[in-house]
Motif scaffolding. Structure first.
Motif, PDB file in Angstrom:
ATOM      1  N   ASP A 144       0.830  -1.202   0.000  1.00  0.00           N
ATOM      2  CA  ASP A 144       0.000   0.000   0.000  1.00  0.00           C
ATOM      3  C   ASP A 144       0.867   1.256   0.000  1.00  0.00           C
ATOM      4  OD1 ASP A 144      -2.697   1.052   0.020  1.00  0.00           O
ATOM      5  OD2 ASP A 144      -2.251   1.808   2.023  1.00  0.00           O
ATOM      6  N   ILE A 145       1.997   1.211   0.686  1.00  0.00           N
ATOM      7  CA  ILE A 145       2.921   2.349   0.658  1.00  0.00           C
ATOM      8  C   ILE A 145       3.367   2.621  -0.776  1.00  0.00           C
ATOM      9  CG2 ILE A 145       5.275   3.047   1.266  1.00  0.00           C
ATOM     10  CD1 ILE A 145       4.814   1.736   4.003  1.00  0.00           C
ATOM     11  N   LEU A 146       3.779   1.575  -1.471  1.00  0.00           N
ATOM     12  CA  LEU A 146       4.201   1.746  -2.863  1.00  0.00           C
ATOM     13  C   LEU A 146       3.062   2.265  -3.732  1.00  0.00           C
ATOM     14  CD1 LEU A 146       6.331  -1.498  -3.306  1.00  0.00           C
ATOM     15  CD2 LEU A 146       7.181   0.844  -3.458  1.00  0.00           C
ATOM     16  N   LEU A 158      -1.995   0.531 -10.488  1.00  0.00           N
ATOM     17  CA  LEU A 158      -2.930  -0.581 -10.260  1.00  0.00           C
ATOM     18  C   LEU A 158      -2.349  -1.536  -9.233  1.00  0.00           C
ATOM     19  CD1 LEU A 158      -5.416  -2.301 -10.834  1.00  0.00           C
ATOM     20  CD2 LEU A 158      -4.179  -3.328 -12.762  1.00  0.00           C
ATOM     21  N   TRP A 159      -3.046  -1.648  -8.126  1.00  0.00           N
ATOM     22  CA  TRP A 159      -2.758  -2.694  -7.140  1.00  0.00           C
ATOM     23  C   TRP A 159      -3.916  -3.674  -7.236  1.00  0.00           C
ATOM     24  CZ3 TRP A 159      -2.779  -2.083  -1.091  1.00  0.00           C
ATOM     25  CH2 TRP A 159      -2.324  -3.270  -0.521  1.00  0.00           C
ATOM     26  N   GLY A 216      -6.257  -0.572   5.481  1.00  0.00           N
ATOM     27  CA  GLY A 216      -6.113   0.584   4.601  1.00  0.00           C
ATOM     28  C   GLY A 216      -5.658   0.243   3.206  1.00  0.00           C
ATOM     29  N   ALA A 217      -5.758  -1.025   2.819  1.00  0.00           N
ATOM     30  CA  ALA A 217      -5.279  -1.457   1.505  1.00  0.00           C
ATOM     31  C   ALA A 217      -6.055  -0.753   0.395  1.00  0.00           C
ATOM     32  CB  ALA A 217      -5.422  -2.969   1.377  1.00  0.00           C
ATOM     33  N   SER A 218      -5.372   0.091  -0.375  1.00  0.00           N
ATOM     34  CA  SER A 218      -6.051   0.886  -1.408  1.00  0.00           C
ATOM     35  C   SER A 218      -5.961   0.210  -2.769  1.00  0.00           C
ATOM     36  CB  SER A 218      -5.442   2.295  -1.471  1.00  0.00           C
ATOM     37  OG  SER A 218      -4.076   2.240  -1.837  1.00  0.00           O
TER      38      SER A 218
END
Length: 997
Positions: A144-146, A158-159, A216-218
């Motif tokens: 998530d930081i990346l 895109l995650w 908090g995974a976006s």
């Protein structure tokens, strides 16, 4: 001195190995990334914009985030700026409503392709059976930081999330539930059992994704994949058929690890060995001619029934005369040969080895070498089959005891010894696995492995930390064919159809319809019966396709595949480098000709604060959801990432998490102070502050006062450092730098200094201060957002936003830095040193907190001007008497480097080159009170020292006490003696000063 900062490329291919990475490795990777960027940019420029994307039933049809100019949904009531900020930050009041707002606004989706290189990362799919643990929390935080970092830099980001069907684990869970109802899967039958599993999956399989959201995974949940969904299954069938058509898949008999409980083969990687107390059984193997016996030892007596030889070392004189003869297998009466091979360890057991090719991996290889027959004595449930004679139908462990008893009656038992065995257990089921020869489907791996080895050697893929490359190469260079079949029902059923009318023949197809068509063509319209293979594929087969099957492969025109593949990075734990990472690389290269990603970042395992593995048995498991409920998500995320370095295990404690919860609260309160000073500003100034972070404010700072130039310059250095850290994957260092700046520089120095402006009457200075406070805090919120997304977004919306084009921090512009005034930094650091020396002096002499002291500063003209300009800061931070500050221009003569108490009864603080502070002692301390304090402290130290010296001189202490205790006692005595000496000197100085007065 002013300098404008230069920035590195959007995805810098620089990975730090401590201080640096080898130049050759770096050059190779940089060249590759440049080539890749050229290919990607060319491809992106021809990608349709979001406006051209029409709704489609194709789940791989891309969809994008709304344009930044489109209005977002209203903020949740809890976050609206008109609400008063409470004195403490409450994560529970913010996190879930904020996450729902982000997701509902479509902010997790990639932006429309814009010519910038996309950033793509695929989430390692957690098992549908899983509950959130610290391993999930670790990878979700790093990824998530990346994701947030590159999203803020304006790259199409895109995650992609998803879950794995987890064949063994899921089937085991559902079978346990059936057992509670007194049912088995065989009683239900395959079709009904699979219905039960799908029902369970629909009810409980999404639980892990709900928990991921708490972190908090976006990620783009609309693109979420499941390995058994229709499109993914089609990709699996395509991959299997292509490999088979290329001659890389075959069916054959081979030694596998068999799980009796699950009744399936499991891979070598899914077997865990444990050291367990067992027995070593010694017995006599009688020679067939009755002339004697050969003593043999085994840990598994039941396998004697499957022996097909006894092997001795050719140089072992004890048994050389028996080579070529036969011995008789106990109970069965079969005769088997005595053979010789250098493989035998003459020192283990008796030096004679029983060979059971059907139930031992090493014996299997030895059996092939000597053309020995293979006898299987076990059924799929680990009961003995007909080769067990009168023990048929008996459990393997029960049969062990019965066989040993029978051998004892025949006089064949020699002895039984305690022995520590290395026992293989199934990673999933936990039961002891049995090596046995079984008919399975295999993939030939050599040609696939060669490609994967080459890409890492050439630098097209970088593994971080680098030391894992050696492990990667060792495994691939010694790779065996991959057993991909599993005797389960839950999973991808192998796309093979057996032709019942033509024994031994089969058809490989993508579907039953295609199989029927191929059969019709192959057999010239003959009516044949096709029966599909009952085995399913190893879960890791479908997971190996994950980076490209999730993007739409095998449809090479899929928009996501063209736009977002290959990926940028694969982030995962080092423990699945073989299970998954290597297989993804092999299969991606084979099927797409592309590497699946360019960087493999391996994080360590999360352990307790003592470095122990978390275990329910030990009772040291820290549940992420419990931590989030107590301290908030941001505190957990920040603790995980700032406590880690690539590939190293991470010690975790509640104390560290609590400390970082306090950091979030300090950030909140610093913001409250700033926002509290914005209440009465004009609308014009409010509009200026709304865009100050993305304006030219930080580009030209010469006109600002010294503290403002200092803090902005330090901020711009921080921007460069954090940006560089995130690009080079040194997350821990980057996160700690933000913490240190906010805590040590901004809050402790500039926020305090700013108060002197607000106490004054200079409106222009107040306006500059407000702009600086907002600029610095807004920029820090942007830098900190990837690490602590909730508290930063919640604070960001409290600042003036009227007229700003930015509507949310999650999609706000990443800071670009600005001017760095090195001269201002050096000058302000001199003022900081002056403040520190005065504070230290006050603390050392225990000056009453409220007591104001006189001060004379002797220094050069520039510093003198700075002290005069910022004397308000000096008054506030050091309690210097504003009416008794004297500033003298000194001649720069050399001074001592330490503070002294001189004959003028003053304390001289020699702070830096040509910077001295002088404080009259009579204004610092009450001599009589200080003398009594020092005398009391001296008496206590002397008493403690006497006690230790008495202990050390006691008869026998040095000889009888443990050396470590003696050494510790001596060290403590030396420390007390040193403290007492220093205190005595201080007391003498006080006496001298008091006398002089």
């Amino acid at each position: 001195m002013l300098s404008n900062t230069a920035f590195i490329t959007p995805w810098a291919p620089r990975l730090l190995r401590g201080a640096q990475v080898s130049s050759l490795r770096l050059k190779s990777f940089r060249e590759h990334r440049l080539n890749f960027r050229t290919r990607t940019t060319s491809r992106i420029l021809h990608t349709p914009c979001a406006s051209a994307v029409s709704p489609s039933s194709d789940p791989f049809r891309s969809n994008y985030a709304p344009p930044k100019s489109d209005p977002l949904p209203p903020l949740p009531e809890e976050l609206r700026p008109h609400r008063e900020m409470p004195p403490r930050y409450d994560p529970q009041a913010v996190e879930q409503v904020l996450y729902q707002w982000w997701e509902s606004a479509g902010l997790f989706k990639p932006c429309v392709p814009n010519g910038k290189e996309p950033f793509t990362i695929c989430m390692p799919p957690p098992n549908v059976t899983g509950g959130l643990h610290m391993g999930h929390a670790m990878f979700a935080t790093v990824e998530d930081i990346l994701t947030r970092f590159h999203r803020m830099r304006g790259r199409p980001t895109l995650w992609l999330p998803g879950t794995d069907h987890a064949g063994i684990a899921t089937q085991l869970v559902v079978e346990k539930e059936l057992a509670k109802d007194g049912l088995t899967r065989d009683q239900l039958g395959r079709e009904n059992f699979l219905k039960r599993v799908w029902k369970w999956k629909e009810e409980k399989g999404d639980y892990i994704n709900v928990q991921m959201r708490r972190l908090g995974a976006s990620c783009d949940w609309d693109r979420s994949r499941f390995t058994l969904e229709e499109h993914m299954s089609a990709a699996v069938a395509e991959a299997f058929k292509r490999l088979h058509d290329q001659g890389l898949i075959y069916r054959g008999d081979y030694m596998v690890n068999w799980s009796p409980t699950l009744r399936t083969a499991v891979s070598d990687l899914e077997v865990e060995f444990s050291e367990e107390n067992g027995k070593l059984y010694y017995f006599r193997y009688p020679l067939s001619d009755g002339s004697g016996f050969i003593p043999v030892a085994t840990t598994r007596p039941e396998t004697i029934l499957g022996d097909t030889a006894v092997c001795v070392h050719p140089a072992d004189e004890r048994y050389s005369q028996y080579v070529g003869k036969t011995v008789r297998v106990p109970v069965t009466g079969r005769d088997i040969p005595v053979i010789a091979d250098e493989y035998v360890d003459r020192e283990f057991g008796t030096g004679a080895l029983k060979i059971t090719p059907g139930h031992d991996h090493n014996d299997y290889e030895l059996g092939k070498k000597h053309n020995l027959p293979i006898i299987n004595i076990l059924d799929k449930d680990a009961t003995l089959n007909s080769n067990g004679g009168n023990l048929a139908g008996m459990d393997r462990f029960e049969a062990r005891g019965k066989l040993w008893d029978a051998m004892d009656k025949e006089g064949l038992v020699i002895k039984v010894e305690d022995h520590v065995n290395r026992v293989p257990r199934s990673q999933r089921g936990g039961e002891i696995v049995e090596p046995l020869v079984s008919t399975q489907w295999f993939v030939k791996m050599k040609s696939l492995a060669e490609k994967a080895i080459g890409k890492v050697r050439d630098g097209d893929i970088v593994i971080e930390p680098q030391r894992f490359e050696k492990v990667y190469f060792n495994w691939l260079e010694d790779i065996r064919d991959w057993c991909v079949s599993r005797q389960l029902w839950w999973g991808h059923r192998i796309p093979v159809w057996y032709v019942e009318e033509h024994s031994g023949e089969y058809i490989v197809a993508r579907s039953d319809k295609e199989a029927a068509q191929i059969a019709s063509e192959k057999y010239n319209g003959e009516a044949v019966t096709l029966k599909q293979e009952t085995d399913v594929l190893d879960t890791w087969f479908s997971s190996g396709l994950w980076p490209f099957s999730t993007m739409g492969w095998p449809n090479e025109d899929a928009e996501d595949l063209k736009t977002f593949f290959p990926g940028s990075i694969m982030e995962t734990g080092y423990d699945i480098l073989f299970f998954w990472v290597a297989r993804m690389i092999m299969l991606s290269l084979w099927f797409t000709g592309e590497v699946p990603f360019h960087i493999v970042y391996l994080h360590g395992l999360v352990r307790d604060k003592h470095g122990r593995k978390m275990s329910k048995t030990v009772g040291n498991v820290i549940d992420p959801i419990d931590v989030i409920s107590s301290y908030g998500t941001d505190a957990l995320r920040y603790t995980l990432v700032t406590g880690s370095t690539p590939g190293q295990d991470i010690p975790l404690s509640n104390e560290r998490i609590e400390s970082n919860r306090n950091f979030a609260n300090k950030l909140w309160n610093a913001s409250r102070f700033i926002i509290g000073n914005l209440d009465k500003i004009s609308d014009e100034e409010r509009h200026e502050l709304a865009t100050v972070a993305i304006s030219d404010f930080g580009k030209s700072i010469e006109h600002l006062p010294l503290p403002e130039r200092y803090i902005i310059s330090k901020l711009h250095i921080l921007v460069n450092t954090v940006t560089d850290g995130l690009e080079t994957l040194t997350f821990g260092d980057a996160g700690r730098q933000i913490y240190e700046f906010l805590w040590d520089e901004f809050a402790d120095w500039y926020v305090e200094t700013s108060k002197t402006r607000f106490f004054g009457t200079d409106d222009e200075a107040c306006r500059d201060t407000r702009a600086t406070l907002v600029y610095v805090m807004d920029t820090c919120l942007r830098l900190l957002h990837p690490f602590m997304p909730y508290v930063t977004e919640a604070i960001w919306h409290r600042f003036p936003r009227e007229g700003s084009p930015e509507q949310a921090l999650i999609i706000a512009e990443w800071p670009s830095g600005g001017s760095i005034d090195q001269d201002a930094i050096e000058r302000f650091e001199r003022l900081q040193s002056l403040v520190r020396y005065i504070r230290n002096a006050r603390a050392e002499y225990q000056v009453d907190h409220g007591r104001k002291i006189p001060l004379t500063v002797r220094t050069d003209a520039v510093t003198a001007s700075d002290v005069e300009a910022e004397k308000g800061m000096l008054f506030l931070l050091t309690k210097v008497n504003s009416e008794k500050l004297t500033i003298e221009i000194a001649d720069g003569a050399e001074r001592p480097t330490t503070e002294t108490e001189s004959g003028d009864n003053a304390l001289h603080l020699y702070i830096a080159d040509n910077l001295e502070g002088v404080i009259p002692m009579r204004d610092m301390i009450d001599f009589e009170k200080e003398r009594k304090r020092l005398e009391k402290q001296s008496l206590k130290l002397q008493k403690d020292l006497n006690g230790l010296q008495k202990r050390l001189s006691a008869p026998g202490f040095a000889d009888k006490a443990p050396p470590a205790v003696v050494a510790k006692t001596r060290t403590s005595a030396d420390e007390l003696d040193s403290q007492l000496t220093s205190l005595t000197k201080r007391l003498a100085a006080i006496e001298k000063l008091a006398t002089a007065e």
